[in-house]
Design a protein around this motif. Structure first.
Motif, PDB file in Angstrom:
ATOM      1  N   ARG A  10      33.337  41.130  43.259  1.00 54.01           N
ATOM      2  CA  ARG A  10      33.031  39.854  43.902  1.00 54.01           C
ATOM      3  C   ARG A  10      34.351  39.143  44.174  1.00 54.01           C
ATOM      4  O   ARG A  10      35.123  38.889  43.247  1.00 54.01           O
ATOM      5  CB  ARG A  10      32.142  38.998  42.980  1.00 54.01           C
ATOM      6  N   LYS A  11      34.602  38.861  45.459  1.00 50.61           N
ATOM      7  CA  LYS A  11      35.855  38.211  45.831  1.00 50.61           C
ATOM      8  C   LYS A  11      35.594  36.779  46.278  1.00 50.61           C
ATOM      9  O   LYS A  11      34.666  36.528  47.041  1.00 50.61           O
ATOM     10  CB  LYS A  11      36.521  38.982  46.975  1.00 50.61           C
ATOM     11  N   MET A  12      36.412  35.883  45.771  1.00 54.27           N
ATOM     12  CA  MET A  12      36.299  34.488  46.206  1.00 54.27           C
ATOM     13  C   MET A  12      37.694  33.881  46.165  1.00 54.27           C
ATOM     14  O   MET A  12      38.591  34.459  45.535  1.00 54.27           O
ATOM     15  CB  MET A  12      35.339  33.722  45.305  1.00 54.27           C
ATOM     16  N   PRO A  13      37.893  32.755  46.836  1.00 56.60           N
ATOM     17  CA  PRO A  13      39.232  32.165  46.825  1.00 56.60           C
ATOM     18  C   PRO A  13      39.717  31.940  45.391  1.00 56.60           C
ATOM     19  O   PRO A  13      39.007  31.340  44.585  1.00 56.60           O
ATOM     20  CB  PRO A  13      39.031  30.824  47.548  1.00 56.60           C
ATOM     21  N   GLY A  14      40.862  32.475  45.085  1.00 60.42           N
ATOM     22  CA  GLY A  14      41.469  32.260  43.765  1.00 60.42           C
ATOM     23  C   GLY A  14      40.983  33.165  42.659  1.00 60.42           C
ATOM     24  O   GLY A  14      41.474  33.076  41.531  1.00 60.42           O
ATOM     25  N   MET A  15      40.014  34.015  42.923  1.00 57.65           N
ATOM     26  CA  MET A  15      39.446  34.820  41.845  1.00 57.65           C
ATOM     27  C   MET A  15      38.766  36.075  42.375  1.00 57.65           C
ATOM     28  O   MET A  15      38.054  36.012  43.372  1.00 57.65           O
ATOM     29  CB  MET A  15      38.398  33.979  41.115  1.00 57.65           C
ATOM     30  N   MET A  17      36.420  39.333  40.785  1.00 54.33           N
ATOM     31  CA  MET A  17      35.754  39.768  39.553  1.00 54.33           C
ATOM     32  C   MET A  17      34.966  41.035  39.790  1.00 54.33           C
ATOM     33  O   MET A  17      34.279  41.157  40.815  1.00 54.33           O
ATOM     34  CB  MET A  17      34.759  38.701  39.089  1.00 54.33           C
ATOM     35  N   MET A  19      31.815  42.864  38.373  1.00 48.57           N
ATOM     36  CA  MET A  19      30.669  42.518  37.525  1.00 48.57           C
ATOM     37  C   MET A  19      29.690  43.680  37.446  1.00 48.57           C
ATOM     38  O   MET A  19      29.524  44.413  38.427  1.00 48.57           O
ATOM     39  CB  MET A  19      29.967  41.288  38.102  1.00 48.57           C
ATOM     40  N   MET A  33      38.405  40.519  35.499  1.00 48.03           N
ATOM     41  CA  MET A  33      39.076  39.728  36.530  1.00 48.03           C
ATOM     42  C   MET A  33      40.268  40.510  37.069  1.00 48.03           C
ATOM     43  O   MET A  33      41.044  41.064  36.284  1.00 48.03           O
ATOM     44  CB  MET A  33      39.558  38.408  35.949  1.00 48.03           C
TER      45      MET A  33
ATOM     46  N   PHE B   9      36.149  32.650  30.110  1.00 48.17           N
ATOM     47  CA  PHE B   9      35.892  33.114  31.476  1.00 48.17           C
ATOM     48  C   PHE B   9      35.121  32.035  32.258  1.00 48.17           C
ATOM     49  O   PHE B   9      35.442  31.728  33.403  1.00 48.17           O
ATOM     50  CB  PHE B   9      35.093  34.426  31.429  1.00 48.17           C
ATOM     51  N   LEU B  12      37.437  29.258  33.265  1.00 45.33           N
ATOM     52  CA  LEU B  12      38.288  29.667  34.390  1.00 45.33           C
ATOM     53  C   LEU B  12      37.511  29.648  35.700  1.00 45.33           C
ATOM     54  O   LEU B  12      37.982  29.152  36.720  1.00 45.33           O
ATOM     55  CB  LEU B  12      38.815  31.090  34.162  1.00 45.33           C
ATOM     56  N   LEU B  13      36.296  30.197  35.619  1.00 45.32           N
ATOM     57  CA  LEU B  13      35.444  30.263  36.817  1.00 45.32           C
ATOM     58  C   LEU B  13      35.140  28.843  37.319  1.00 45.32           C
ATOM     59  O   LEU B  13      35.227  28.548  38.506  1.00 45.32           O
ATOM     60  CB  LEU B  13      34.151  31.009  36.479  1.00 45.32           C
ATOM     61  N   ASN B  16      38.283  27.178  38.778  1.00 45.52           N
ATOM     62  CA  ASN B  16      38.611  27.763  40.080  1.00 45.52           C
ATOM     63  C   ASN B  16      37.621  27.294  41.150  1.00 45.52           C
ATOM     64  O   ASN B  16      37.993  26.984  42.277  1.00 45.52           O
ATOM     65  CB  ASN B  16      38.615  29.290  39.986  1.00 45.52           C
ATOM     66  N   ILE B  22      33.889  26.033  45.550  1.00 50.00           N
ATOM     67  CA  ILE B  22      33.050  27.239  45.612  1.00 50.00           C
ATOM     68  C   ILE B  22      31.700  26.951  44.939  1.00 50.00           C
ATOM     69  O   ILE B  22      31.659  26.488  43.789  1.00 50.00           O
ATOM     70  CB  ILE B  22      33.736  28.421  44.894  1.00 50.00           C
ATOM     71  N   GLY B  71      30.402  32.876  47.093  1.00 47.90           N
ATOM     72  CA  GLY B  71      30.959  32.847  45.739  1.00 47.90           C
ATOM     73  C   GLY B  71      29.987  32.552  44.617  1.00 47.90           C
ATOM     74  O   GLY B  71      30.404  32.330  43.475  1.00 47.90           O
ATOM     75  N   THR B  73      27.933  33.149  41.551  1.00 48.73           N
ATOM     76  CA  THR B  73      27.934  34.213  40.538  1.00 48.73           C
ATOM     77  C   THR B  73      26.845  34.022  39.487  1.00 48.73           C
ATOM     78  O   THR B  73      26.602  34.918  38.688  1.00 48.73           O
ATOM     79  CB  THR B  73      29.295  34.277  39.815  1.00 48.73           C
TER      80      THR B  73
END
Lengths: 87, 362
Positions: A10-15, A17, A19, A33, B9, B12-13, B16, B22, B71, B73
Protein backbone atom coordinates in the motif's frame (compact mmCIF):
# COMPACT_ATOMS: atom_id res chain seq x y z
CA UNK A 1 13.91 -15.01 -4.62
CA UNK A 2 10.25 -14.10 -4.71
CA UNK A 3 7.67 -12.24 -2.70
CA UNK A 4 5.34 -14.57 -0.83
CA UNK A 5 1.66 -14.64 -1.65
CA UNK A 6 -0.79 -13.09 0.79
CA UNK A 7 0.65 -9.57 0.92
CA UNK A 8 -0.14 -6.26 -0.70
CA UNK A 9 1.94 -3.11 -0.98
CA UNK A 10 0.00 0.00 0.00
CA UNK A 11 1.58 3.25 -1.16
CA UNK A 12 0.62 6.66 0.12
CA UNK A 13 2.36 10.02 0.44
CA UNK A 14 5.11 9.68 3.02
CA UNK A 15 4.57 6.00 3.72
CA UNK A 16 4.71 2.59 2.02
CA UNK A 17 3.42 -0.49 3.80
CA UNK A 18 3.26 -4.18 3.05
CA UNK A 19 0.18 -5.61 4.67
CA UNK A 20 -1.09 -9.18 4.95
CA UNK A 21 -4.27 -10.02 3.08
CA UNK A 22 -6.80 -12.85 3.01
CA UNK A 23 -6.09 -15.86 5.22
CA UNK A 24 -2.58 -14.55 5.78
CA UNK A 25 -3.91 -12.02 8.29
CA UNK A 26 -4.41 -14.93 10.69
CA UNK A 27 -0.76 -15.89 10.65
CA UNK A 28 1.17 -12.74 9.78
CA UNK A 29 0.87 -10.25 12.62
CA UNK A 30 1.95 -6.78 11.67
CA UNK A 31 2.90 -4.71 8.64
CA UNK A 32 6.23 -3.88 7.04
CA UNK A 33 7.11 -0.26 6.35
CA UNK A 34 9.27 0.34 3.32
CA UNK A 35 11.21 3.35 2.18
CA UNK A 36 10.90 4.50 -1.39
CA UNK A 37 13.75 2.34 -2.72
CA UNK A 38 12.58 -0.80 -0.92
CA UNK A 39 9.07 -0.26 -2.24
CA UNK A 40 10.48 0.06 -5.76
CA UNK A 41 12.43 -3.20 -5.38
CA UNK A 42 9.37 -4.91 -3.86
CA UNK A 43 7.29 -3.92 -6.88
CA UNK A 44 9.89 -5.27 -9.29
CA UNK A 45 10.01 -8.59 -7.47
CA UNK A 46 6.21 -8.80 -7.49
CA UNK A 47 6.35 -8.27 -11.25
CA UNK A 48 8.51 -11.42 -11.37
CA UNK A 49 11.82 -9.67 -12.01
CA UNK A 50 15.07 -11.24 -10.78
CA UNK A 51 17.38 -9.44 -8.34
CA UNK A 52 19.62 -8.46 -11.24
CA UNK A 53 16.68 -7.07 -13.20
CA UNK A 54 15.51 -5.17 -10.13
CA UNK A 55 19.00 -3.68 -9.73
CA UNK A 56 19.06 -2.67 -13.40
CA UNK A 57 15.64 -1.03 -13.00
CA UNK A 58 17.01 0.88 -10.01
CA UNK A 59 19.82 2.33 -12.13
CA UNK A 60 17.24 3.46 -14.67
CA UNK A 61 15.03 5.10 -12.07
CA UNK A 62 17.66 6.59 -9.76
CA UNK A 63 21.11 8.08 -10.15
CA UNK A 64 23.00 5.00 -8.96
CA UNK A 65 25.54 2.65 -10.59
CA UNK A 66 24.84 -1.05 -11.00
CA UNK A 67 27.24 -2.13 -8.27
CA UNK A 68 25.58 0.02 -5.62
CA UNK A 69 22.13 -0.90 -6.94
CA UNK A 70 22.94 -4.59 -6.60
CA UNK A 71 24.16 -4.08 -3.03
CA UNK A 72 20.95 -2.27 -2.24
CA UNK A 73 18.83 -5.05 -3.75
CA UNK A 74 20.75 -7.74 -1.83
CA UNK A 75 20.37 -5.89 1.44
CA UNK A 76 16.68 -5.22 0.85
CA UNK A 77 15.99 -8.83 -0.14
CA UNK A 78 17.67 -10.03 3.06
CA UNK A 79 15.36 -7.68 5.00
CA UNK A 80 12.32 -9.01 3.11
CA UNK A 81 13.26 -12.60 4.03
CA UNK A 82 13.88 -11.63 7.64
CA UNK A 83 10.47 -9.95 7.72
CA UNK A 84 8.88 -13.10 6.33
CA UNK A 85 7.45 -11.50 3.21
CA UNK A 86 9.83 -13.12 0.73
CA UNK A 87 11.46 -16.49 0.22
CA UNK B 1 15.70 -4.10 10.10
CA UNK B 2 13.87 -2.33 12.90
CA UNK B 3 10.71 -3.71 14.50
CA UNK B 4 8.20 -1.37 16.11
CA UNK B 5 5.06 -2.09 18.11
CA UNK B 6 1.55 -1.88 16.69
CA UNK B 7 0.99 1.23 18.80
CA UNK B 8 4.10 2.94 17.46
CA UNK B 9 3.04 2.00 13.96
CA UNK B 10 -0.40 3.47 14.61
CA UNK B 11 1.14 6.74 15.79
CA UNK B 12 3.39 6.95 12.73
CA UNK B 13 0.47 6.22 10.44
CA UNK B 14 -1.67 8.80 12.18
CA UNK B 15 1.04 11.49 12.11
CA UNK B 16 1.77 10.84 8.45
CA UNK B 17 -1.93 10.90 7.56
CA UNK B 18 -2.47 14.14 9.49
CA UNK B 19 0.48 15.80 7.79
CA UNK B 20 -0.54 14.69 4.30
CA UNK B 21 -4.36 14.86 4.61
CA UNK B 22 -4.71 11.13 4.01
CA UNK B 23 -8.09 9.54 4.85
CA UNK B 24 -6.47 6.55 6.52
CA UNK B 25 -9.50 5.48 8.52
CA UNK B 26 -13.10 5.11 7.31
CA UNK B 27 -16.24 4.47 9.33
CA UNK B 28 -18.99 2.89 7.27
CA UNK B 29 -22.56 2.81 8.53
CA UNK B 30 -23.60 -0.02 6.23
CA UNK B 31 -27.28 0.02 7.18
CA UNK B 32 -29.65 1.96 9.42
CA UNK B 33 -31.65 -1.24 9.94
CA UNK B 34 -31.25 -3.41 12.95
CA UNK B 35 -32.55 -6.60 14.51
CA UNK B 36 -33.13 -4.71 17.76
CA UNK B 37 -35.34 -1.74 18.49
CA UNK B 38 -33.34 0.26 21.02
CA UNK B 39 -35.27 3.26 22.17
CA UNK B 40 -32.18 5.49 22.37
CA UNK B 41 -30.60 4.46 19.07
CA UNK B 42 -29.79 7.54 16.97
CA UNK B 43 -29.72 5.58 13.71
CA UNK B 44 -32.49 3.04 13.78
CA UNK B 45 -34.94 3.71 10.94
CA UNK B 46 -37.93 1.54 10.15
CA UNK B 47 -39.55 3.28 7.23
CA UNK B 48 -39.81 0.74 4.37
CA UNK B 49 -38.46 3.32 1.91
CA UNK B 50 -35.12 3.04 3.70
CA UNK B 51 -34.39 -0.26 1.94
CA UNK B 52 -34.66 1.46 -1.44
CA UNK B 53 -32.24 4.21 -0.40
CA UNK B 54 -29.66 1.88 1.14
CA UNK B 55 -26.41 1.37 -0.74
CA UNK B 56 -25.79 -2.01 -2.30
CA UNK B 57 -22.63 -3.99 -1.68
CA UNK B 58 -21.30 -2.89 -5.07
CA UNK B 59 -21.87 0.76 -4.22
CA UNK B 60 -20.12 0.38 -0.88
CA UNK B 61 -17.23 -1.35 -2.55
CA UNK B 62 -16.90 1.38 -5.16
CA UNK B 63 -16.56 3.98 -2.38
CA UNK B 64 -14.16 1.75 -0.45
CA UNK B 65 -12.03 1.13 -3.53
CA UNK B 66 -11.57 4.87 -3.99
CA UNK B 67 -10.83 5.26 -0.30
CA UNK B 68 -8.17 2.52 -0.47
CA UNK B 69 -6.62 4.27 -3.47
CA UNK B 70 -6.43 7.43 -1.37
CA UNK B 71 -4.71 5.67 1.54
CA UNK B 72 -7.43 4.09 3.69
CA UNK B 73 -5.85 1.32 5.76
CA UNK B 74 -8.45 0.74 8.46
CA UNK B 75 -12.24 0.67 8.68
CA UNK B 76 -15.03 0.41 11.19
CA UNK B 77 -18.10 -1.42 9.88
CA UNK B 78 -21.18 -0.36 11.79
CA UNK B 79 -24.91 0.25 11.46
CA UNK B 80 -27.76 -0.25 12.50
CA UNK B 81 -26.54 -3.79 12.70
CA UNK B 82 -23.81 -4.13 10.07
CA UNK B 83 -24.21 -7.92 9.87
CA UNK B 84 -27.79 -7.50 8.61
CA UNK B 85 -26.65 -5.79 5.40
CA UNK B 86 -27.48 -8.29 2.61
CA UNK B 87 -24.00 -7.88 1.09
CA UNK B 88 -22.07 -7.78 4.34
CA UNK B 89 -19.79 -10.70 3.44
CA UNK B 90 -19.05 -9.36 -0.03
CA UNK B 91 -17.92 -6.07 1.55
CA UNK B 92 -16.00 -7.77 4.35
CA UNK B 93 -14.10 -10.10 2.06
CA UNK B 94 -13.33 -7.28 -0.37
CA UNK B 95 -11.66 -5.30 2.43
CA UNK B 96 -9.72 -8.33 3.63
CA UNK B 97 -8.34 -8.87 0.13
CA UNK B 98 -7.21 -5.24 0.05
CA UNK B 99 -5.25 -5.55 3.28
CA UNK B 100 -7.56 -3.20 5.16
CA UNK B 101 -7.72 -3.63 8.93
CA UNK B 102 -11.36 -4.15 9.94
CA UNK B 103 -13.08 -3.32 13.19
CA UNK B 104 -16.65 -4.55 13.39
CA UNK B 105 -19.38 -3.11 15.59
CA UNK B 106 -22.28 -5.38 16.46
CA UNK B 107 -25.03 -5.93 19.00
CA UNK B 108 -23.87 -9.54 19.18
CA UNK B 109 -27.06 -11.28 18.06
CA UNK B 110 -25.63 -12.46 14.76
CA UNK B 111 -22.25 -13.49 16.14
CA UNK B 112 -23.56 -17.04 16.08
CA UNK B 113 -21.57 -20.21 15.41
CA UNK B 114 -21.84 -19.95 11.62
CA UNK B 115 -20.83 -16.30 11.38
CA UNK B 116 -18.02 -16.61 13.91
CA UNK B 117 -16.60 -19.54 11.95
CA UNK B 118 -16.74 -17.44 8.81
CA UNK B 119 -15.13 -14.46 10.53
CA UNK B 120 -12.40 -16.62 12.02
CA UNK B 121 -11.23 -17.52 8.52
CA UNK B 122 -10.27 -13.85 8.07
CA UNK B 123 -10.41 -12.41 11.60
CA UNK B 124 -11.20 -8.75 12.07
CA UNK B 125 -8.72 -6.62 14.01
CA UNK B 126 -11.41 -6.22 16.63
CA UNK B 127 -15.10 -6.51 17.40
CA UNK B 128 -16.99 -3.99 19.51
CA UNK B 129 -20.06 -5.65 20.97
CA UNK B 130 -22.72 -3.43 22.51
CA UNK B 131 -24.24 -4.64 25.77
CA UNK B 132 -27.69 -3.30 26.51
CA UNK B 133 -28.59 -5.20 29.64
CA UNK B 134 -27.63 -7.61 32.35
CA UNK B 135 -30.69 -9.86 32.22
CA UNK B 136 -33.83 -10.53 30.17
CA UNK B 137 -35.82 -7.71 31.76
CA UNK B 138 -33.25 -5.02 31.08
CA UNK B 139 -32.76 -6.21 27.50
CA UNK B 140 -36.53 -6.12 26.93
CA UNK B 141 -36.79 -2.62 28.35
CA UNK B 142 -33.88 -1.12 26.43
CA UNK B 143 -33.93 -3.03 23.14
CA UNK B 144 -37.49 -4.33 22.89
CA UNK B 145 -36.24 -7.92 22.66
CA UNK B 146 -35.13 -10.53 25.14
CA UNK B 147 -31.84 -11.51 23.57
CA UNK B 148 -29.84 -11.59 26.80
CA UNK B 149 -29.02 -15.30 26.57
CA UNK B 150 -28.14 -15.14 22.87
CA UNK B 151 -25.84 -12.15 23.29
CA UNK B 152 -24.18 -13.61 26.38
CA UNK B 153 -23.50 -16.88 24.59
CA UNK B 154 -22.16 -15.08 21.52
CA UNK B 155 -19.86 -12.82 23.52
CA UNK B 156 -18.36 -15.92 25.14
CA UNK B 157 -18.05 -17.59 21.75
CA UNK B 158 -16.12 -14.62 20.33
CA UNK B 159 -13.80 -14.53 23.34
CA UNK B 160 -13.22 -18.29 23.15
CA UNK B 161 -12.46 -17.98 19.44
CA UNK B 162 -9.70 -15.55 20.30
CA UNK B 163 -11.19 -12.44 18.76
CA UNK B 164 -10.08 -9.10 20.09
CA UNK B 165 -13.31 -8.05 21.81
CA UNK B 166 -14.39 -4.80 23.42
CA UNK B 167 -17.73 -4.46 25.18
CA UNK B 168 -19.48 -1.15 24.65
CA UNK B 169 -22.09 0.26 27.02
CA UNK B 170 -24.24 3.28 26.25
CA UNK B 171 -26.18 4.26 29.36
CA UNK B 172 -29.47 6.04 28.78
CA UNK B 173 -32.62 6.84 30.72
CA UNK B 174 -33.99 3.44 29.69
CA UNK B 175 -30.99 1.58 31.10
CA UNK B 176 -30.86 3.68 34.26
CA UNK B 177 -32.21 1.09 36.76
CA UNK B 178 -29.57 -1.40 35.62
CA UNK B 179 -26.58 0.71 34.56
CA UNK B 180 -24.25 -0.38 37.37
CA UNK B 181 -25.23 -4.01 36.97
CA UNK B 182 -24.64 -3.84 33.22
CA UNK B 183 -21.14 -2.48 33.87
CA UNK B 184 -20.47 -5.20 36.44
CA UNK B 185 -21.79 -7.83 34.05
CA UNK B 186 -19.48 -6.51 31.32
CA UNK B 187 -16.55 -6.69 33.70
CA UNK B 188 -17.25 -10.36 34.34
CA UNK B 189 -16.16 -11.20 30.78
CA UNK B 190 -12.61 -10.03 31.49
CA UNK B 191 -12.25 -8.03 28.27
CA UNK B 192 -11.88 -4.27 27.74
CA UNK B 193 -15.05 -2.27 28.34
CA UNK B 194 -15.93 1.17 27.03
CA UNK B 195 -18.70 3.17 28.69
CA UNK B 196 -20.00 6.05 26.60
CA UNK B 197 -21.29 8.81 28.80
CA UNK B 198 -22.54 11.28 26.21
CA UNK B 199 -25.44 10.53 23.92
CA UNK B 200 -25.83 12.19 20.56
CA UNK B 201 -28.82 13.61 18.71
CA UNK B 202 -30.95 11.03 16.91
CA UNK B 203 -31.50 11.16 13.15
CA UNK B 204 -34.51 13.37 12.46
CA UNK B 205 -36.23 10.59 10.46
CA UNK B 206 -35.93 8.20 13.42
CA UNK B 207 -38.66 10.19 15.17
CA UNK B 208 -36.61 10.15 18.35
CA UNK B 209 -35.60 12.98 20.62
CA UNK B 210 -32.44 12.91 22.66
CA UNK B 211 -34.30 14.66 25.46
CA UNK B 212 -36.42 11.52 25.88
CA UNK B 213 -33.48 9.27 26.71
CA UNK B 214 -30.73 11.62 27.85
CA UNK B 215 -29.43 11.46 31.41
CA UNK B 216 -28.98 14.33 33.86
CA UNK B 217 -25.40 15.58 34.24
CA UNK B 218 -25.30 14.28 37.83
CA UNK B 219 -26.09 10.77 36.63
CA UNK B 220 -23.59 10.99 33.77
CA UNK B 221 -20.87 11.98 36.20
CA UNK B 222 -21.85 9.23 38.61
CA UNK B 223 -21.63 6.68 35.79
CA UNK B 224 -18.27 8.04 34.71
CA UNK B 225 -16.95 7.71 38.26
CA UNK B 226 -18.34 4.22 38.64
CA UNK B 227 -16.88 3.11 35.32
CA UNK B 228 -13.49 4.52 36.33
CA UNK B 229 -13.66 2.43 39.50
CA UNK B 230 -14.60 -0.72 37.63
CA UNK B 231 -12.33 -0.11 34.65
CA UNK B 232 -9.45 2.04 35.87
CA UNK B 233 -8.01 3.98 32.93
CA UNK B 234 -4.45 3.03 32.10
CA UNK B 235 -2.40 6.17 31.76
CA UNK B 236 0.72 6.02 29.67
CA UNK B 237 3.87 7.09 31.54
CA UNK B 238 4.79 10.66 30.60
CA UNK B 239 8.17 9.67 29.11
CA UNK B 240 6.49 7.02 26.95
CA UNK B 241 3.87 9.52 25.80
CA UNK B 242 6.59 12.03 24.89
CA UNK B 243 8.56 9.38 23.04
CA UNK B 244 5.56 8.11 21.09
CA UNK B 245 3.69 11.26 20.33
CA UNK B 246 6.37 13.91 20.48
CA UNK B 247 5.04 17.33 19.75
CA UNK B 248 3.36 16.54 16.48
CA UNK B 249 0.07 15.10 17.70
CA UNK B 250 -0.15 17.06 20.92
CA UNK B 251 -3.36 18.96 21.13
CA UNK B 252 -2.70 22.39 19.67
CA UNK B 253 -3.60 25.56 21.52
CA UNK B 254 -7.04 26.82 20.73
CA UNK B 255 -7.00 28.66 17.43
CA UNK B 256 -9.40 30.74 15.36
CA UNK B 257 -10.02 27.92 12.93
CA UNK B 258 -9.91 24.16 12.91
CA UNK B 259 -11.08 21.20 14.98
CA UNK B 260 -8.54 19.17 16.91
CA UNK B 261 -9.56 15.56 16.54
CA UNK B 262 -8.91 13.13 13.72
CA UNK B 263 -12.40 13.51 12.22
CA UNK B 264 -12.03 15.00 8.77
CA UNK B 265 -8.24 15.10 9.20
CA UNK B 266 -7.34 11.42 8.99
CA UNK B 267 -10.79 9.87 9.37
CA UNK B 268 -14.08 10.09 7.55
CA UNK B 269 -17.45 8.43 7.83
CA UNK B 270 -19.96 7.37 5.21
CA UNK B 271 -23.54 7.05 6.43
CA UNK B 272 -26.07 4.47 5.27
CA UNK B 273 -27.44 6.85 2.60
CA UNK B 274 -24.00 7.50 1.10
CA UNK B 275 -23.36 10.83 2.83
CA UNK B 276 -19.75 11.47 3.77
CA UNK B 277 -19.13 13.33 7.04
CA UNK B 278 -16.04 13.94 9.17
CA UNK B 279 -17.43 11.39 11.63
CA UNK B 280 -20.73 9.57 12.05
CA UNK B 281 -23.34 11.96 13.50
CA UNK B 282 -21.34 15.06 12.60
CA UNK B 283 -23.97 17.77 12.01
CA UNK B 284 -24.82 17.64 8.32
CA UNK B 285 -25.51 21.33 8.01
CA UNK B 286 -21.84 22.05 8.67
CA UNK B 287 -20.59 19.75 5.93
CA UNK B 288 -21.97 16.76 4.05
CA UNK B 289 -20.81 15.39 0.69
CA UNK B 290 -21.80 12.41 -1.41
CA UNK B 291 -18.82 10.45 -2.78
CA UNK B 292 -20.99 8.47 -5.20
CA UNK B 293 -22.10 11.78 -6.74
CA UNK B 294 -19.15 14.12 -6.14
CA UNK B 295 -16.40 11.49 -6.39
CA UNK B 296 -14.41 10.36 -3.35
CA UNK B 297 -11.49 12.72 -3.81
CA UNK B 298 -13.64 15.85 -4.09
CA UNK B 299 -15.83 14.78 -1.18
CA UNK B 300 -12.81 14.07 1.06
CA UNK B 301 -11.06 17.33 0.16
CA UNK B 302 -14.17 19.35 1.00
CA UNK B 303 -14.71 17.50 4.28
CA UNK B 304 -11.06 18.04 5.16
CA UNK B 305 -11.25 21.76 4.36
CA UNK B 306 -14.49 22.23 6.28
CA UNK B 307 -12.92 20.75 9.41
CA UNK B 308 -9.79 22.85 9.02
CA UNK B 309 -11.88 25.99 8.58
CA UNK B 310 -14.46 25.34 11.28
CA UNK B 311 -14.52 28.14 13.82
CA UNK B 312 -14.92 26.93 17.36
CA UNK B 313 -17.31 29.07 19.46
CA UNK B 314 -15.94 32.47 20.45
CA UNK B 315 -16.87 31.58 24.02
CA UNK B 316 -14.27 28.80 24.00
CA UNK B 317 -11.44 31.31 23.53
CA UNK B 318 -11.99 32.87 26.94
CA UNK B 319 -13.17 29.70 28.69
CA UNK B 320 -10.93 28.69 31.58
CA UNK B 321 -11.18 25.05 30.49
CA UNK B 322 -9.93 25.63 26.95
CA UNK B 323 -6.57 24.01 27.56
CA UNK B 324 -8.33 20.77 28.46
CA UNK B 325 -11.59 20.84 26.58
CA UNK B 326 -11.92 19.66 23.03
CA UNK B 327 -14.86 21.25 21.27
CA UNK B 328 -16.75 18.57 19.40
CA UNK B 329 -19.56 19.59 16.99
CA UNK B 330 -21.06 16.11 17.26
CA UNK B 331 -21.49 16.47 21.01
CA UNK B 332 -22.85 20.01 20.75
CA UNK B 333 -25.30 18.84 18.07
CA UNK B 334 -27.58 21.50 16.61
CA UNK B 335 -25.72 24.28 18.44
CA UNK B 336 -22.55 23.58 16.49
CA UNK B 337 -24.16 24.63 13.21
CA UNK B 338 -24.06 28.20 14.55
CA UNK B 339 -20.65 27.73 16.17
CA UNK B 340 -22.22 27.69 19.62
CA UNK B 341 -21.99 25.53 22.72
CA UNK B 342 -24.67 23.38 24.30
CA UNK B 343 -24.57 24.54 27.91
CA UNK B 344 -25.34 21.06 29.20
CA UNK B 345 -22.36 19.55 27.36
CA UNK B 346 -20.09 22.31 28.70
CA UNK B 347 -21.34 21.72 32.23
CA UNK B 348 -20.67 18.00 31.95
CA UNK B 349 -17.09 18.48 30.77
CA UNK B 350 -16.31 21.26 33.22
CA UNK B 351 -17.48 19.18 36.14
CA UNK B 352 -15.65 16.15 34.81
CA UNK B 353 -12.39 18.09 34.50
CA UNK B 354 -12.83 19.45 38.02
CA UNK B 355 -13.35 15.93 39.29
CA UNK B 356 -10.26 14.69 37.42
CA UNK B 357 -8.17 17.52 38.82
CA UNK B 358 -9.34 16.72 42.32
CA UNK B 359 -8.51 13.07 41.73
CA UNK B 360 -4.98 14.03 40.70
CA UNK B 361 -4.57 16.23 43.79
CA UNK B 362 -5.75 13.41 46.04
Amino acid sequence: MKIKEGFVLRKMPGMNMVMPIGENIKTYKGSVMLNETSAFIYEKLVEGKSKEEAAKALTEEYDVDIEKAMQSVERTCADFIEAGIAE
Amino acid sequence: MKTITHKEFGVLLSQNSYKNDIPSSGHFELTPLCNLDCKMCYVHLQDSSVRKKMLTGKQWISIMEEAVNHGMTGVLLTGGEALTHPDFWMIYEYLIQKGVEIRLKSNGILLNKENVERLSKYPPAGIDISLYGCDSESYMTVTGKDVYDIVSENVKRCIDTGFNIRLMITPSAYMMPWTDRVMEYAKSFGVPVVVNTLLIDAYEESGREKADFDLPVEELLRIRKKSNELFPPKYMPKEEEERLYGKVTKRPDISEKGLYCSAGRTCFAVCWDGAMLPCLSFPRDIICKYPLVDGFETAWKQINQAVKNYEVPKKCHSCEYNTKCHYCPTQHGKYSSNNQCDAKVCEFWQRLYDWHDKLKED
